[in-house]
Write a protein that holds these residues in place. Structure first.
Motif, short mmCIF file in Angstrom:
data_model
loop_
_atom_site.label_atom_id
_atom_site.label_comp_id
_atom_site.label_asym_id
_atom_site.label_seq_id
_atom_site.Cartn_x
_atom_site.Cartn_y
_atom_site.Cartn_z
N ILE A 47 -45.73 76.82 40.74
CA ILE A 47 -45.97 76.47 39.34
C ILE A 47 -46.10 77.74 38.49
O ILE A 47 -45.53 77.84 37.40
N LYS A 48 -46.85 78.73 39.01
CA LYS A 48 -47.06 79.97 38.24
C LYS A 48 -45.75 80.71 37.98
O LYS A 48 -45.57 81.30 36.93
N THR A 49 -44.83 80.66 38.95
CA THR A 49 -43.55 81.34 38.77
C THR A 49 -42.53 80.44 38.07
O THR A 49 -41.44 80.89 37.70
N GLY A 50 -42.89 79.16 37.89
CA GLY A 50 -41.98 78.22 37.22
C GLY A 50 -40.72 77.97 38.01
O GLY A 50 -39.65 77.70 37.44
N SER A 51 -40.81 78.03 39.35
CA SER A 51 -39.61 77.90 40.17
C SER A 51 -39.37 76.44 40.55
O SER A 51 -40.07 75.88 41.39
N PHE A 52 -38.38 75.84 39.88
CA PHE A 52 -37.96 74.48 40.23
C PHE A 52 -36.46 74.37 39.99
O PHE A 52 -35.85 75.22 39.33
#
Length: 254
Positions: A229-234
């Motif tokens: 979530i912190k890196t916004g990796s999706f």
């Protein structure tokens, strides 16, 4: 006949003089929700019951905050607080009954929504959140389980419920870590201070789930999940996202 929603506060009056308390609808960390029927009008309501002996000082502060926030709300897509009974051993919050179930259950049943269906569902929620934000209220725990339908009709009105984690955030930033892991914004995890934008992050996660049937961030381990979530990796994996427009993907990516 439906009574008007002027909030009524009862001190040292028994709720049992006004309402018949029926089956349990749900249970939280320090409250039980039961269905109630007004003895005079027959109106069905949801009653949130707090045992005073079970409340510590932090719980009392949280309850007072929830009451303060609910008593401010007057929007068609936010649950309404009707009455409060403050008795010797219990506090009862009488809320409008939303008998149509959770958005979560409808997502499970449908598996995925068309873009138009998702838009029609989310638009009133965004409108209600904008209204809350205009009052300085941040919900902080938006998720499909907290979005309830008024009735089981397909076109039933949807409403935001459970303001137990909501807070007034005016000019200052909040710093408390809270929320539900899959829907929580990176600002909350980082603890650097956050504002109203965290609710829009949660709405983005909900839209993603509605369109494909699974969350953008998922891991059994919360620390790994929070890092994602912190890196916004999706991603928008194929084939689930092949027919979804770039416009919808751009909206989610905002």
């Amino acid at each position: 006949k439906r009574r008007g929603y002027m909030l009524v506060y009862h001190r040292n009056e028994s709720i049992h003089d006004y309402y018949k308390l029926e089956e349990e609808l749900g249970r939280g960390s320090f409250a039980v929700v039961v269905q109630g029927v007004h003895k005079e009008t027959g109106e069905r309501v949801a009653i949130k019951v707090f045992g005073k002996r079970e409340l510590d000082e932090d719980d009392e502060i949280a309850l007072q905050s929830e009451v303060d926030i609910l008593s401010q709300l007057d929007h068609p897509n936010a649950v309404k607080l009707v009455e409060i009974f403050d008795e010797q051993n219990h506090i009862y919050l009488v809320l409008e009954l939303l008998a149509g179930g959770e958005l979560f259950d409808r997502i499970v049943e449908k598996e995925s929504y068309s873009e138009k269906e998702a838009s029609d569902t989310i638009r009133p929620i965004v409108d209600a959140i904008r209204y809350c934000h205009s009052l300085g209220i941040v919900h902080r725990d938006l998720k499909p389980e907290n979005l309830l339908y008024e009735s089981e009709d397909e076109n039933s009105m949807i409403k935001i419920t459970d303001f137990g984690l909501a807070r007034f955030v005016l000019n200052e930033l909040a710093t408390t870590a809270c929320g539900t892991p899959n829907y929580v914004a990176p600002e909350i995890i980082q603890g650097h201070g956050y504002g109203k934008e965290v609710d829009y992050w949660s709405i983005g996660v909900i839209i993603y789930i509605m369109l494909c049937g699974f969350p953008p961030f998922y891991d059994e381990n919360n620390q790994t999940l929070f890092q994602m979530i912190k890196t916004g990796s999706f991603e928008f994996p194929s084939p689930y996202w092949d027919d979804i427009s770039d416009l919808a993907k751009d909206l989610i990516s905002q």
